[in-house]
Motif scaffolding. Sequence first.
Motif, PDB file in Angstrom:
ATOM      1  N   CYS A  38       0.822  -1.062  -0.197  1.00 19.63           N
ATOM      2  CA  CYS A  38       0.292   0.081   0.012  1.00 19.63           C
ATOM      3  C   CYS A  38       0.614   1.458  -0.361  1.00 19.63           C
ATOM      4  O   CYS A  38       2.083   1.161   0.629  1.00 19.63           O
ATOM      5  N   ALA A  40       1.092   3.900   1.839  1.00 15.16           N
ATOM      6  CA  ALA A  40       0.875   3.826   3.282  1.00 15.16           C
ATOM      7  C   ALA A  40       2.630   2.670   3.647  1.00 15.16           C
ATOM      8  O   ALA A  40       3.072   3.920   4.465  1.00 15.16           O
ATOM      9  N   ARG A  43       5.488   5.095   1.895  1.00 18.92           N
ATOM     10  CA  ARG A  43       5.331   5.990   2.612  1.00 18.92           C
ATOM     11  C   ARG A  43       6.748   6.091   4.508  1.00 18.92           C
ATOM     12  O   ARG A  43       7.080   6.744   4.741  1.00 18.92           O
ATOM     13  N   TYR A  44       6.211   4.249   4.986  1.00 21.89           N
ATOM     14  CA  TYR A  44       7.669   4.185   6.246  1.00 21.89           C
ATOM     15  C   TYR A  44       8.676   3.805   5.302  1.00 21.89           C
ATOM     16  O   TYR A  44       9.493   3.615   6.081  1.00 21.89           O
ATOM     17  N   ARG A  49       7.545   9.970   6.211  1.00 17.95           N
ATOM     18  CA  ARG A  49       6.382  10.573   7.071  1.00 17.95           C
ATOM     19  C   ARG A  49       7.768  11.480   8.065  1.00 17.95           C
ATOM     20  O   ARG A  49       8.718  11.511   7.931  1.00 17.95           O
ATOM     21  N   LYS A  57       7.159   5.324  15.642  1.00 17.97           N
ATOM     22  CA  LYS A  57       6.551   3.928  14.699  1.00 17.97           C
ATOM     23  C   LYS A  57       8.074   2.387  14.913  1.00 17.97           C
ATOM     24  O   LYS A  57       6.980   1.716  14.875  1.00 17.97           O
ATOM     25  N   HIS A  64      -0.102  -3.914   5.462  1.00 20.93           N
ATOM     26  CA  HIS A  64      -1.828  -4.613   6.130  1.00 20.93           C
ATOM     27  C   HIS A  64      -2.511  -4.964   4.877  1.00 20.93           C
ATOM     28  O   HIS A  64      -3.933  -5.069   5.236  1.00 20.93           O
ATOM     29  N   PHE A 108      -3.950  -0.544  14.832  1.00 17.37           N
ATOM     30  CA  PHE A 108      -4.033  -1.010  13.345  1.00 17.37           C
ATOM     31  C   PHE A 108      -2.773  -1.206  12.556  1.00 17.37           C
ATOM     32  O   PHE A 108      -1.723  -0.949  12.886  1.00 17.37           O
ATOM     33  N   ALA A 110       0.234  -2.383  10.795  1.00 13.31           N
ATOM     34  CA  ALA A 110       2.003  -1.948  10.283  1.00 13.31           C
ATOM     35  C   ALA A 110       0.902  -0.458   9.845  1.00 13.31           C
ATOM     36  O   ALA A 110       1.956   0.590   9.412  1.00 13.31           O
ATOM     37  N   SER A 111       0.639  -0.365  10.791  1.00 10.58           N
ATOM     38  CA  SER A 111       0.719   1.335  11.442  1.00 10.58           C
ATOM     39  C   SER A 111       1.281   1.300  13.153  1.00 10.58           C
ATOM     40  O   SER A 111      -0.021   2.247  13.733  1.00 10.58           O
ATOM     41  N   GLU A 144      -7.793  -5.868   1.266  1.00  4.73           N
ATOM     42  CA  GLU A 144      -7.917  -4.613   2.033  1.00  4.73           C
ATOM     43  C   GLU A 144      -7.702  -3.558   1.423  1.00  4.73           C
ATOM     44  O   GLU A 144      -9.146  -2.486   2.413  1.00  4.73           O
ATOM     45  N   VAL A 148     -12.223  -0.779   1.622  1.00  4.60           N
ATOM     46  CA  VAL A 148     -11.702   0.797   2.672  1.00  4.60           C
ATOM     47  C   VAL A 148     -12.800   1.018   1.133  1.00  4.60           C
ATOM     48  O   VAL A 148     -13.242   2.211   1.555  1.00  4.60           O
ATOM     49  N   VAL A 257      -5.219  10.414   1.420  1.00  2.00           N
ATOM     50  CA  VAL A 257      -4.022  10.015   2.492  1.00  2.00           C
ATOM     51  C   VAL A 257      -2.821  11.409   2.314  1.00  2.00           C
ATOM     52  O   VAL A 257      -2.110  11.854   1.634  1.00  2.00           O
ATOM     53  N   ARG A 281     -10.082   3.092   6.556  1.00  3.51           N
ATOM     54  CA  ARG A 281      -9.373   2.182   6.997  1.00  3.51           C
ATOM     55  C   ARG A 281     -10.965   1.337   6.405  1.00  3.51           C
ATOM     56  O   ARG A 281     -11.727   2.132   6.113  1.00  3.51           O
TER      57      ARG A 281
HETATM   58  O1  5RP Z   1      -3.652   2.351   4.091  1.00  2.00           O
HETATM   59  C1  5RP Z   1      -4.230   2.279   4.459  1.00  2.00           C
HETATM   60  C2  5RP Z   1      -5.343   2.063   5.164  1.00  2.00           C
HETATM   61  O2  5RP Z   1      -5.463   0.689   3.791  1.00  2.00           O
HETATM   62  C3  5RP Z   1      -4.032   4.083   5.518  1.00  2.00           C
HETATM   63  O3  5RP Z   1      -4.274   4.936   4.663  1.00  2.00           O
HETATM   64  C4  5RP Z   1      -3.682   3.507   5.833  1.00  2.00           C
HETATM   65  O4  5RP Z   1      -3.694   2.891   7.401  1.00  2.00           O
HETATM   66  C5  5RP Z   1      -2.765   5.395   7.132  1.00  2.00           C
HETATM   67  O5  5RP Z   1      -2.015   4.021   7.711  1.00  2.00           O
HETATM   68  P1  5RP Z   1      -0.519   5.123   8.665  1.00  2.00           P
HETATM   69  O6  5RP Z   1      -1.542   6.998   9.375  1.00  2.00           O
HETATM   70  O7  5RP Z   1      -0.345   4.393   9.222  1.00  2.00           O
HETATM   71  O8  5RP Z   1      -0.640   6.105   6.935  1.00  2.00           O
END
Ligand code: 5RP
Length: 341
Positions: A38, A40, A43-44, A49, A57, A64, A108, A110-111, A144, A148, A257, A281
Amino acid sequence: MINTVYQLVAPRRFEIKYSDIDLNNNKVIVRPTYLSICNADQRYYQGLRDAEILRKKLPMALIHEAIGEVVRDPSGNFKTGELVVMVPNTPVEEDDIIAENYLRSSKFRASGFDGFMQEYVEITPDRLVRLPQDIDRTVAAFTEIVSVSVHAIGRFDKIAHKRRNVIGIWGDGNLGYITAVFFKTMFPETKLYIFGVNPDKLQDFTFADATFTVEHIPEDVKIDHAFECVGGAGSGKAINQIIDYINPEGTISILGVSEYPVPINTRMVLEKGLRIFGSSRSGVADFEKTVALYKSNPEIINYLSNIVGAVVPVRTIEDMKKAFEMDIQKAFGKTIMMWDK
Ligand SMILES: O=C(CO)[C@H](O)[C@H](O)COP(=O)(O)O
Ligand SMILES: NC(=O)C1=CN([C@@H]2O[C@H](COP(=O)(O)OP(=O)(O)OC[C@H]3O[C@@H](n4cnc5c(N)ncnc54)[C@H](OP(=O)(O)O)[C@@H]3O)[C@@H](O)[C@H]2O)C=CC1
Ligand SMILES: [Zn+2]
């Protein structure tokens, strides 16, 4: 039982952590088989981030979006070998009004705690949803993100007024495509317009009633409601363009996001009396609804298979890095890791 967890310890660096799985409880053990990346996770992985968030984190196992096979279920709900999708949202309380994915106490994967990049996942049976054994596993891997969209469309149905002649989706990427497939399935009578920036990607929305590049939207185009599936640096431009083209009292569903606050044309939100709501989510009920739709509308799986991108066999940490780097370079689609740990 010793488990191997593949944690991101710093941007672009995975390391192995061994953990102990306690077999004297009612938790299910699942062996992840197909994992999907994903934005997200990226971004890690890329360290996009805020430094403070990364400090808080990491180290953490990413991912996820994943399916797997049940190895052991002392609760008796699942048979060994059954194919399941794992729900990353993990609530610790119930609420009559607030959905599980919006409770601030929910965790959640992976977050904030380890995601699915593990040899085995220890999980409670209520966080598993059974999948048809013969489903295309490369598609099922990203259930997943699909859930959403299903969740957001369900909320749209509750919040938006009933004039639904034309709906617009901004974003010609994965989330835009998935939301479009499900919206057309759930509201076949409504005209669906897609607004994107890439003519190549827009060509894949064969089931939509019209597609537009955002630089060339005819003046007379009007929409009753809209979904924003862009996110990142494009969020503001997309939301403000929606505000320009939407009819009065329309509803805007925001899904993208953004790392930074987005300035929006509030004057026109007021003048048009718009409703803007966010969705993030999903919960178990959304996964169950998604799998039911897979079964009742099997053509959905064919449409979703159009966005299966690279399918990367993963055995080593080098393979994990390769999958994440390939995902960064991709033009379109979901990158799937065939998890052979
Ligand atoms: O991808 C997502 C759900 O599927 C959300 O954007 C994700 O959970 C946001 O989490 P984080 O704050 O870790 O970016
Ligand atoms: N709310 C939630 O729970 C979830 C949110 N997300 C978020 O949703 C967002 C989209 O995810 P995903 O679809 O996977 O990402 P993608 O990068 O695949 O999709 C975004 C698409 O929007 C296009 N785009 C850029 N600017 C505009 C614009 N002004 N108008 C219309 N389209 C534009 C991009 O084109 P180009 O690539 O050429 O810039 C890209 O094709 C991300 O922020 C992601 O984190 C994802 C999953 C769940
Ligand atoms: Zn996600």
